[in-house]
Design a protein around this motif. Structure first.
Motif, PDB file in Angstrom:
ATOM      1  N   VAL A 195      -3.313   8.622  -1.167  1.00  0.00           N
ATOM      2  CA  VAL A 195      -4.075   7.406  -1.471  1.00  0.00           C
ATOM      3  C   VAL A 195      -3.074   6.291  -1.771  1.00  0.00           C
ATOM      4  O   VAL A 195      -2.282   6.392  -2.708  1.00  0.00           O
ATOM      5  CB  VAL A 195      -5.036   7.624  -2.664  1.00  0.00           C
ATOM      6  N   THR A 196      -3.116   5.236  -0.969  1.00  0.00           N
ATOM      7  CA  THR A 196      -2.141   4.147  -1.063  1.00  0.00           C
ATOM      8  C   THR A 196      -2.833   2.807  -1.281  1.00  0.00           C
ATOM      9  O   THR A 196      -4.052   2.701  -1.213  1.00  0.00           O
ATOM     10  CB  THR A 196      -1.302   4.052   0.230  1.00  0.00           C
ATOM     11  N   LEU A 216       2.662   5.989  -5.152  1.00  0.00           N
ATOM     12  CA  LEU A 216       3.033   4.759  -5.855  1.00  0.00           C
ATOM     13  C   LEU A 216       4.232   4.068  -5.215  1.00  0.00           C
ATOM     14  O   LEU A 216       5.256   3.852  -5.843  1.00  0.00           O
ATOM     15  CB  LEU A 216       3.323   5.087  -7.324  1.00  0.00           C
ATOM     16  N   GLY A 217       4.142   3.765  -3.942  1.00  0.00           N
ATOM     17  CA  GLY A 217       5.170   2.968  -3.287  1.00  0.00           C
ATOM     18  C   GLY A 217       6.494   3.667  -3.070  1.00  0.00           C
ATOM     19  O   GLY A 217       7.539   3.029  -3.165  1.00  0.00           O
ATOM     20  N   THR A 252       4.662   2.857   2.911  1.00  0.00           N
ATOM     21  CA  THR A 252       4.226   4.129   2.337  1.00  0.00           C
ATOM     22  C   THR A 252       3.093   4.723   3.157  1.00  0.00           C
ATOM     23  O   THR A 252       3.090   5.930   3.443  1.00  0.00           O
ATOM     24  CB  THR A 252       3.802   3.939   0.875  1.00  0.00           C
ATOM     25  N   ARG A 253       2.138   3.910   3.562  1.00  0.00           N
ATOM     26  CA  ARG A 253       1.043   4.416   4.399  1.00  0.00           C
ATOM     27  C   ARG A 253       1.573   5.041   5.682  1.00  0.00           C
ATOM     28  O   ARG A 253       1.169   6.140   6.074  1.00  0.00           O
ATOM     29  CB  ARG A 253       0.057   3.290   4.745  1.00  0.00           C
ATOM     30  N   MET A 254       2.498   4.364   6.338  1.00  0.00           N
ATOM     31  CA  MET A 254       3.055   4.864   7.596  1.00  0.00           C
ATOM     32  C   MET A 254       3.836   6.164   7.383  1.00  0.00           C
ATOM     33  O   MET A 254       3.722   7.099   8.178  1.00  0.00           O
ATOM     34  CB  MET A 254       3.960   3.809   8.233  1.00  0.00           C
ATOM     35  N   SER A 297      -4.052  -0.418  -8.032  1.00  0.00           N
ATOM     36  CA  SER A 297      -2.837   0.312  -7.672  1.00  0.00           C
ATOM     37  C   SER A 297      -2.391   1.343  -8.698  1.00  0.00           C
ATOM     38  O   SER A 297      -1.337   1.944  -8.537  1.00  0.00           O
ATOM     39  CB  SER A 297      -1.704  -0.681  -7.410  1.00  0.00           C
ATOM     40  N   THR A 298      -3.158   1.582  -9.755  1.00  0.00           N
ATOM     41  CA  THR A 298      -2.731   2.569 -10.737  1.00  0.00           C
ATOM     42  C   THR A 298      -3.013   3.986 -10.220  1.00  0.00           C
ATOM     43  O   THR A 298      -3.837   4.193  -9.331  1.00  0.00           O
ATOM     44  CB  THR A 298      -3.449   2.394 -12.093  1.00  0.00           C
TER      45      THR A 298
END
Length: 143
Positions: A54-55, A30-31, A62-64, A80-81
């Motif tokens: 999972v992003t 979550l970010g 966050t993905r990186m 995004s939940t």
């Protein structure tokens, strides 16, 4: 911990990745890119498990961070939940056991053995981490 056979998935919307291990650890992130390194440092790479972060598509940092820390990163197009990302993780993976955790979990030696032993007692194993005495127990729910 969930036996994949108990996961409800309407016709999958994504082609699942081939199974690499016994346990797929699904982390709906979550970010919080700073959570990736400590999470992955505690994860025992020698265990029979794979980490799937999972992003959101928009959350490049966050993905990186999760990719650089060694997780397989899945980009959800479902929302995004936490629940939407968890559901996407179910569809996009194929391990026989699924473990859903937050990005603040820290693993200890033997966690995978303990999780699989609990799973043998019932196809759904849950625990509450809310630090409430009345809910602080491991529950095995036979199906």
């Amino acid at each position: 911990m969930l036996d994949r056979g108990r996961a409800h998935v309407d016709p999958p919307h994504v082609v699942p990745l081939p199974s690499k291990t016994t346990i797929g650890i699904i982390v709906p992130v979550l970010g919080r890119p700073a959570a990736a390194a400590p999470f992955m440092a505690s994860w025992s790479a020698h265990s029979d498990s794979a980490v799937y972060a999972v992003t959101d598509a928009e959350d490049t940092a966050t993905r990186m961070a999760w990719c650089e820390a060694g997780a397989t990163v899945l980009t959800s197009d479902r929302g995004s939940t936490f629940a939407q990302k968890a559901n996407y993780g179910v569809e996009a993976t194929s391990e026989p056991w699924l473990l859903f955790v937050g990005d603040d979990v820290r693993f200890h030696d033997g966690w995978d053995t303990a999780a699989l032993e609990a799973g043998r007692a019932g196809p759904v194993v849950s625990t509450n981490d809310m630090a409430r005495d009345d809910l602080d127990w491991l529950a095995i729910h036979p199906m």
